[in-house]
Design a protein around this motif. Sequence first.
Motif, PDB file in Angstrom:
ATOM      1  N   GLU A 313      86.571 -64.911   6.730  1.00 31.57           N
ATOM      2  CA  GLU A 313      86.413 -66.364   6.649  1.00 31.57           C
ATOM      3  C   GLU A 313      85.027 -66.733   6.145  1.00 31.57           C
ATOM      4  OE1 GLU A 313      87.621 -67.185  10.716  1.00 31.57           O
ATOM      5  OE2 GLU A 313      89.286 -68.400   9.957  1.00 31.57           O
ATOM      6  N   PHE A 314      84.040 -66.007   6.624  1.00 33.28           N
ATOM      7  CA  PHE A 314      82.659 -66.253   6.190  1.00 33.28           C
ATOM      8  C   PHE A 314      82.489 -65.893   4.720  1.00 33.28           C
ATOM      9  CE2 PHE A 314      78.519 -64.231   5.394  1.00 33.28           C
ATOM     10  CZ  PHE A 314      77.701 -65.331   5.540  1.00 33.28           C
ATOM     11  N   MET A 315      82.944 -64.715   4.335  1.00 35.42           N
ATOM     12  CA  MET A 315      82.805 -64.268   2.947  1.00 35.42           C
ATOM     13  C   MET A 315      83.534 -65.214   1.989  1.00 35.42           C
ATOM     14  SD  MET A 315      80.993 -61.361   3.023  1.00 35.42           S
ATOM     15  CE  MET A 315      81.404 -60.326   1.610  1.00 35.42           C
ATOM     16  N   ASP A 316      84.713 -65.658   2.390  1.00 34.41           N
ATOM     17  CA  ASP A 316      85.490 -66.571   1.541  1.00 34.41           C
ATOM     18  C   ASP A 316      84.806 -67.925   1.418  1.00 34.41           C
ATOM     19  OD1 ASP A 316      87.371 -64.608   1.179  1.00 34.41           O
ATOM     20  OD2 ASP A 316      88.850 -65.468   2.561  1.00 34.41           O
ATOM     21  N   HIS A 317      84.285 -68.431   2.528  1.00 35.67           N
ATOM     22  CA  HIS A 317      83.670 -69.766   2.508  1.00 35.67           C
ATOM     23  C   HIS A 317      82.499 -69.804   1.528  1.00 35.67           C
ATOM     24  CE1 HIS A 317      82.341 -73.682   3.998  1.00 35.67           C
ATOM     25  NE2 HIS A 317      81.116 -73.194   3.903  1.00 35.67           N
ATOM     26  N   TYR A 318      81.675 -68.764   1.546  1.00 36.11           N
ATOM     27  CA  TYR A 318      80.497 -68.734   0.678  1.00 36.11           C
ATOM     28  C   TYR A 318      80.761 -68.007  -0.645  1.00 36.11           C
ATOM     29  CZ  TYR A 318      77.662 -70.675   4.434  1.00 36.11           C
ATOM     30  OH  TYR A 318      77.132 -71.503   5.400  1.00 36.11           O
ATOM     31  N   ASN A 319      82.021 -67.609  -0.862  1.00 36.51           N
ATOM     32  CA  ASN A 319      82.411 -66.925  -2.099  1.00 36.51           C
ATOM     33  C   ASN A 319      81.536 -65.693  -2.360  1.00 36.51           C
ATOM     34  OD1 ASN A 319      84.012 -66.591  -4.402  1.00 36.51           O
ATOM     35  ND2 ASN A 319      82.574 -67.744  -5.687  1.00 36.51           N
ATOM     36  N   LEU A 320      81.379 -64.877  -1.336  1.00 32.51           N
ATOM     37  CA  LEU A 320      80.550 -63.675  -1.424  1.00 32.51           C
ATOM     38  C   LEU A 320      81.403 -62.470  -1.809  1.00 32.51           C
ATOM     39  CD1 LEU A 320      78.424 -64.200   1.817  1.00 32.51           C
ATOM     40  CD2 LEU A 320      77.651 -64.519  -0.539  1.00 32.51           C
ATOM     41  N   LYS A 321      80.906 -61.675  -2.725  1.00 31.33           N
ATOM     42  CA  LYS A 321      81.608 -60.472  -3.158  1.00 31.33           C
ATOM     43  C   LYS A 321      80.990 -59.202  -2.573  1.00 31.33           C
ATOM     44  CE  LYS A 321      84.088 -63.162  -5.742  1.00 31.33           C
ATOM     45  NZ  LYS A 321      85.418 -63.581  -5.251  1.00 31.33           N
ATOM     46  N   GLU A 322      79.723 -59.310  -2.149  1.00 29.57           N
ATOM     47  CA  GLU A 322      79.021 -58.153  -1.577  1.00 29.57           C
ATOM     48  C   GLU A 322      78.450 -58.537  -0.211  1.00 29.57           C
ATOM     49  OE1 GLU A 322      77.167 -55.719  -5.234  1.00 29.57           O
ATOM     50  OE2 GLU A 322      76.389 -57.766  -5.044  1.00 29.57           O
ATOM     51  N   ARG A 323      78.326 -57.551   0.646  1.00 26.11           N
ATOM     52  CA  ARG A 323      77.877 -57.828   2.008  1.00 26.11           C
ATOM     53  C   ARG A 323      76.412 -58.237   2.057  1.00 26.11           C
ATOM     54  NH1 ARG A 323      79.927 -53.400   6.236  1.00 26.11           N
ATOM     55  NH2 ARG A 323      78.660 -51.979   4.981  1.00 26.11           N
ATOM     56  N   ILE A 324      76.134 -59.272   2.847  1.00 21.44           N
ATOM     57  CA  ILE A 324      74.748 -59.681   3.072  1.00 21.44           C
ATOM     58  C   ILE A 324      74.336 -59.400   4.527  1.00 21.44           C
ATOM     59  CG2 ILE A 324      74.610 -61.346   1.203  1.00 21.44           C
ATOM     60  CD1 ILE A 324      75.171 -62.719   4.601  1.00 21.44           C
ATOM     61  N   ARG A 355      69.837 -58.796  -0.560  1.00 24.09           N
ATOM     62  CA  ARG A 355      70.930 -59.767  -0.669  1.00 24.09           C
ATOM     63  C   ARG A 355      70.845 -60.802   0.448  1.00 24.09           C
ATOM     64  NH1 ARG A 355      75.343 -55.639  -0.498  1.00 24.09           N
ATOM     65  NH2 ARG A 355      75.226 -54.503  -2.466  1.00 24.09           N
ATOM     66  N   ALA A 356      70.470 -60.349   1.636  1.00 22.06           N
ATOM     67  CA  ALA A 356      70.370 -61.257   2.785  1.00 22.06           C
ATOM     68  C   ALA A 356      69.331 -62.341   2.519  1.00 22.06           C
ATOM     69  CB  ALA A 356      70.017 -60.472   4.048  1.00 22.06           C
ATOM     70  N   ARG A 357      68.174 -61.938   2.024  1.00 23.23           N
ATOM     71  CA  ARG A 357      67.123 -62.911   1.732  1.00 23.23           C
ATOM     72  C   ARG A 357      67.582 -63.906   0.664  1.00 23.23           C
ATOM     73  NH1 ARG A 357      62.017 -64.938   3.466  1.00 23.23           N
ATOM     74  NH2 ARG A 357      61.181 -66.103   1.707  1.00 23.23           N
ATOM     75  N   ALA A 358      68.226 -63.409  -0.364  1.00 21.39           N
ATOM     76  CA  ALA A 358      68.696 -64.291  -1.441  1.00 21.39           C
ATOM     77  C   ALA A 358      69.716 -65.287  -0.909  1.00 21.39           C
ATOM     78  CB  ALA A 358      69.298 -63.460  -2.572  1.00 21.39           C
ATOM     79  N   PHE A 359      70.579 -64.839  -0.014  1.00 23.91           N
ATOM     80  CA  PHE A 359      71.577 -65.721   0.590  1.00 23.91           C
ATOM     81  C   PHE A 359      70.915 -66.836   1.400  1.00 23.91           C
ATOM     82  CE2 PHE A 359      74.062 -66.750   4.412  1.00 23.91           C
ATOM     83  CZ  PHE A 359      75.189 -67.307   3.823  1.00 23.91           C
TER      84      PHE A 359
END
Length: 383
Positions: A313-324, A355-359
């Motif tokens: 649900e989280f990945m879909d909401h933010y349209n993330l393709k790679e883990r942060i 990736r986490a910082r960029a997010f």
Amino acid sequence: MKILLIGEYSRLHNSLKEGLIMLGHEVILLSSGDHFKKFDSDYSFHPAFLSGYWLPRKIKNILYKLTGINLEKAERSLRFFLLLPQLKNFDHVQLINSDAIETFPFLSRILYKKIFKKIKNRSLLICGDETPVIDYLLKKESAYSILTPYFEDNSLKEHFEYPLKYTTKDYRKTFDWLVENCQNLVASDLDYKIPMEKMGYSVHFIPNPVNTLKIEFQEQKINDKIVIFLGINRSSYIKKGIAYFEKALQIIQEKYAKKVAVIITENLPYEDYIHLYNSAQIVLDQIYANDQGYNALEAMAKGKVVFTGGGKEFMDHYNLKERININALPDVDSLVNELSFLIENPEAIITIGKRARAFIEKEHDYINIANQYLASWNSKTIS
């Protein structure tokens, strides 16, 4: 605008205040500091007398054991009442929660009425346990939630006194009164947005603000040992699933004795907590979540790999393709496998940290979030 923020549980309101000030607004924050965490506040209603001196603390504890009455709640309301004359000429007030003053519900309503007589524009933030959120979780429609340990073992009920209180008549009355007297409901992450909407409420979804100017990104360097940090808040130990982390760490310490160092702390003030986890590459935050709480977001902003909410649900909401981050499941084997992968592939720690910082910079920038709050306050969710 002159804005009044009431309550603080995580540094959310402090970061929002910083963003609003950068946009040219005047902001005053009132809070108790949230017990041992000691968050900053312009004015405090912390129960300093009953918590700071031996004899009053002893009397308070004895009375609570005999009657169940918590005198600290009364002291908070008295200190808040004494602050009322200083709270003048505000354009907007936001409560962190329906129990923002952390007192008895009937006293909360009396004090809210006094505040609301002075301030006509009001919002209620949903960023933790709240009446509709707990109502939804009790329906058991999600795969797991903070109430899962309670469902699995009803003898733990006393450990869930705080979330379950919101379903009692008096707390429900306070929430319903606030819905009638506020113009806006704001949800801070998916763990609150989804339940609120499932229970029929319209909310502005605004992610937590993070002041990245105050949080320095440090690309993770892998030395002789990978440092894993677990900070325990004893009051939320069970509902955050900390026991899963502890069991996983026991296995990891045996399996990788020469490759890892583990730091475990308990009930630390916020500043001490941050200081101790700075040396870690991996931070274990919480189980039973779809999204990230505030501590997780700050750790992600520093480039650490955080075990917290991060599922579909989280990945879909933010349209993330790679883990942060790492989606922390209530499964010891899963946690051990994820930790083992990171220990054996330390380059993944560096990559996920970046990736986490960029997010955080993209989705949680405190000035952008402050602008979203301003827009929400001018657009009603409650009619």
